[in-house]
Scaffold this motif. Structure first.
Motif, short mmCIF file in Angstrom:
data_model
loop_
_atom_site.label_atom_id
_atom_site.label_comp_id
_atom_site.label_asym_id
_atom_site.label_seq_id
_atom_site.Cartn_x
_atom_site.Cartn_y
_atom_site.Cartn_z
N GLY A 27 1.20 -1.24 0.05
CA GLY A 27 -0.02 0.07 -0.32
C GLY A 27 0.57 1.18 -0.09
O GLY A 27 0.75 2.25 -0.56
N PHE A 28 2.01 0.83 0.21
CA PHE A 28 3.10 1.96 0.59
C PHE A 28 3.64 2.60 -0.78
O PHE A 28 3.26 4.01 -0.95
CB PHE A 28 3.68 1.47 1.28
CG PHE A 28 5.06 3.27 2.22
CD1 PHE A 28 4.68 4.02 3.04
CD2 PHE A 28 6.28 3.08 0.88
CE1 PHE A 28 5.47 4.94 3.28
CE2 PHE A 28 7.08 4.34 0.88
CZ PHE A 28 7.22 5.07 2.20
N LEU A 133 1.09 -2.17 -12.74
CA LEU A 133 1.08 -3.20 -13.03
C LEU A 133 1.24 -4.10 -11.94
O LEU A 133 0.75 -5.11 -11.00
CB LEU A 133 1.36 -4.07 -14.21
CG LEU A 133 0.98 -3.85 -15.71
CD1 LEU A 133 1.81 -4.12 -16.56
CD2 LEU A 133 -0.21 -4.29 -15.54
N GLY A 134 2.67 -3.68 -11.37
CA GLY A 134 2.95 -4.35 -10.36
C GLY A 134 2.12 -3.63 -9.39
O GLY A 134 1.68 -4.09 -8.01
N VAL A 135 1.82 -2.37 -9.29
CA VAL A 135 0.87 -1.92 -7.77
C VAL A 135 -0.42 -2.57 -8.13
O VAL A 135 -0.82 -3.05 -7.12
CB VAL A 135 0.77 -0.37 -8.64
CG1 VAL A 135 -0.39 -0.06 -7.04
CG2 VAL A 135 2.34 0.70 -7.74
N ALA A 141 -2.88 -8.93 -4.19
CA ALA A 141 -2.26 -9.39 -3.17
C ALA A 141 -1.91 -9.53 -1.65
O ALA A 141 -2.19 -10.92 -0.82
CB ALA A 141 -0.51 -9.95 -4.09
N VAL A 142 -1.57 -8.05 -0.99
CA VAL A 142 -1.83 -7.96 -0.15
C VAL A 142 -2.45 -7.69 0.75
O VAL A 142 -2.67 -8.84 1.54
CB VAL A 142 -0.93 -7.02 0.15
CG1 VAL A 142 -0.75 -6.13 1.24
CG2 VAL A 142 0.42 -6.12 -0.59
N TYR A 162 -2.91 -1.85 4.91
CA TYR A 162 -3.24 -1.34 3.77
C TYR A 162 -3.70 0.10 3.70
O TYR A 162 -2.72 0.66 3.28
CB TYR A 162 -3.79 -2.03 2.73
CG TYR A 162 -3.16 -2.44 1.74
CD1 TYR A 162 -2.73 -2.75 1.29
CD2 TYR A 162 -4.45 -1.39 0.84
CE1 TYR A 162 -2.11 -2.89 -0.61
CE2 TYR A 162 -4.38 -1.94 -0.49
CZ TYR A 162 -3.08 -2.40 -1.27
OH TYR A 162 -3.61 -1.91 -2.46
N GLN A 163 -4.94 0.38 4.10
CA GLN A 163 -5.33 1.98 3.75
C GLN A 163 -4.62 2.58 4.23
O GLN A 163 -4.52 3.73 3.44
CB GLN A 163 -6.08 2.00 3.75
CG GLN A 163 -7.22 3.02 3.56
CD GLN A 163 -6.64 4.09 2.35
OE1 GLN A 163 -6.85 2.90 1.10
NE2 GLN A 163 -6.73 4.94 2.44
#
Length: 532
Positions: A27-28, A133-135, A141-142, A162-163
């Motif tokens: 999230g960071f 794409l990674g984000v 997944a996270v 996460y938020q």
């Protein structure tokens, strides 16, 4: 490995907290990438290289075309849209930890593409697309990894980190930007983008030292490893895990769930059936994800520096930091609000609050020219901060919580992917079209967002069921009850319970392995609630 604390009589290990915080670096990463672009767009060297300049060498004469600015900002969201759809199957195939490591590598490739460009803005935009794409994959997944590894007693709090880390990443991006803006040449924006390597390195390498999801391990038949993973989260020594009551029970529940899911074939069409209000829930959460974007929050996060330059603020970087700090600090308040007051009331009140301050923002900017009226400019900043206060306390964490607790277990991953894709789609549309809209109607854009906030509050009142304090199975039962309406759902309880309060009391007693209130009542009176 040790027990950190006991919640409702159940042990919680240090590892449970560590893995949730480390995974939240996903999230960071997203927050940092979101926050950096607003300040980069107004850096002199970046404008000289990628904008159109009427006087070569003079950054004050450089301006981005609307299409160019929109693509630079918005292509990240296109990447996240597709990434969110492929994130879940990737995590299923590779495992949660390895999937996150690969996704961090994809993000890093995008960063390399961005910082190696010299005068080609298209390369910078494509780099943001690949980083997206990674984000997006991490966004799938996270939370999945956190939910599957966190002890159920503190799952809500740990998944909400996460938020929290998204808002922290936005704030850190603002702070680094104000420190890097005076670096000569391309070092200003390349420093801000290049530091992005640090965050995926921390997550991609660190996650390999964390336990794998016990749910995923169980699905692969690796029961001993799943037991060890549970022991790590509970702070129980592995030698004692085999005979530990809680770990044995949780592992058996996972095995039963996995066996059930193997016998029940589900497809994407199951998300759109009228049975048990599946279509209703899919459309509802997708709509709320859309309205989370239509609150207007990213109008300030993506274009905040440009906005506050236009209202005559001499140092818009400082204003961005103020907004970021308000956003980060109020997210802590949001975790409390959503836990204390449920889902419906905060979202309804938040929508009205946000609408009021956006109306003030738009009315002030429309009534007088903020570049020549200092008081109007200050009023607009204050109203923007108060809007962010409401957003961070309600709609920011609330919608993500609903994604995890509204859908039934067997279709949750697919429905969550659909609703999350709705969020990223509207994220892109707003990021791309905002420059066009602002050019046409200027600060009257705030009136549009004010109306959307009110509409969102109305939708919550008439369509969203109150899911706080209920198990996921009970939430599914509530949505399927034809006699329960959204506006009466706060008092709904499963059969066998006199009220929602009675349900909460008995659930907590059961988790703590204490005698149930109903059992005591039966022993004393011979009567109890009739089970259905």
């Amino acid at each position: 490995m040790a027990v950190m604390l006991y919640v409702q009589g159940v042990p919680i290990g240090y590892m449970a907290i560590a893995l949730a915080i480390l995974a939240s670096m996903g999230g960071f990463i997203f927050g940092y990438d979101t926050g950096q672009i607003s300040d980069i767009l107004i850096m002199d060297d970046f404008k000289l290289r990628f904008a159109t300049c009427s006087t070569p060498g003079d950054a004050n004469t450089c301006n981005f075309t609307i299409v160019r600015e929109g693509l630079i900002v918005a292509l990240l969201s296109i990447g996240t849209l597709f990434g969110s759809l492929i994130g879940a199957p990737t995590a299923d195939y590779l495992g949660r930890r390895y999937a996150m490591s690969v996704e961090c590598l994809v993000f890093a490739v995008g960063v390399v593409i961005q910082i190696t460009t010299t005068h080609t803005w298209q390369q910078f935009a494509v780099g943001r697309l690949i980083s997206g794409l990674g984000v997006g994959s991490l966004s799938a997944a996270v939370p999945m990894y956190q939910a599957e590894t966190a002890p159920s007693q503190i799952r809500g709090t740990l998944t909400a980190t996460y938020q929290l880390f998204i808002t922290f990443g936005i704030l850190v991006a603002y702070c680094i930007s104000i420190g890097a803006r005076d670096i000569s040449g391309s070092g200003s924006w390349r420093t801000v983008v290049g530091i992005s390597f640090v965050w995926p390195a921390i997550l991609g390498i660190g996650i390999l030292f964390m336990p794998e999801s016990p749910r995923w391990l169980t699905s692969k038949g690796r029961y001993d490893e799943a037991r060890n993973s549970l022991a790590s989260s509970r702070g129980v020594p592995r030698a004692e895990a085999v005979d530990h009551f809680i770990i044995t029970r949780e592992l058996e529940e996972m095995r039963e769930a996995v066996e059930y899911e193997k016998n029940v074939q589900t497809g994407w069409l199951d998300c759109f059936t009228v049975e048990r209000k599946q279509l209703y829930r899919t459309l509802l959460i997708s709509t709320l994800q859309m309205f989370q974007q239509l609150t207007g929050a990213n109008y300030f996060f993506y274009y905040g520096a440009t906005i506050f330059q236009s209202v005559g603020i001499s140092d818009s970087y400082v204003t961005q930091i103020i907004l970021g700090a308000v956003n980060f600090g109020c997210t802590f308040l949001g975790l409390y609000v959503m836990e204390k007051f449920g889902r419906r009331y905060p979202l309804i009140i938040g929508g009205v609050w946000q609408s009021c301050w956006l109306f003030v923002f738009a009315a002030a900017g429309t009534a007088k020219d903020p570049t020549t009226n200092e008081s109007i400019g200050k009023l607009m900043i204050v109203s923007a901060c108060l809007f962010i206060l409401g957003y961070a306390s309600t709609w920011a964490p609330g919608i993500w919580i609903l994604v995890g607790e509204t859908f039934p277990t067997r279709t949750r991953a697919k429905q969550a992917a659909i609703s999350t894709a709705s969020n990223w789609l509207w994220n892109f549309l707003l990021a791309f079209f905002t420059p066009f809209i602002v050019k046409a109607i200027k600060f009257r854009y705030g009136f549009v967002f004010a109306a959307c906030n009110l509409t969102g509050a109305v939708i919550v009142y008439f369509f969203l069921y109150e899911s706080s304090d209920l198990s996921l199975e009970s939430v599914d039962m509530m949505y399927s009850d034809p006699y329960c309406k959204p506006w009466t759902s706060r008092s709904w309880a499963p059969p066998g319970f006199s009220s929602r309060a009675d349900l909460v009391e008995q659930s907590r007693a059961a988790e703590a392995h204490k005698p149930l209130a109903t059992e005591e009542r039966i022993e004393k009176t011979g009567e109890g609630p009739q089970k259905v």
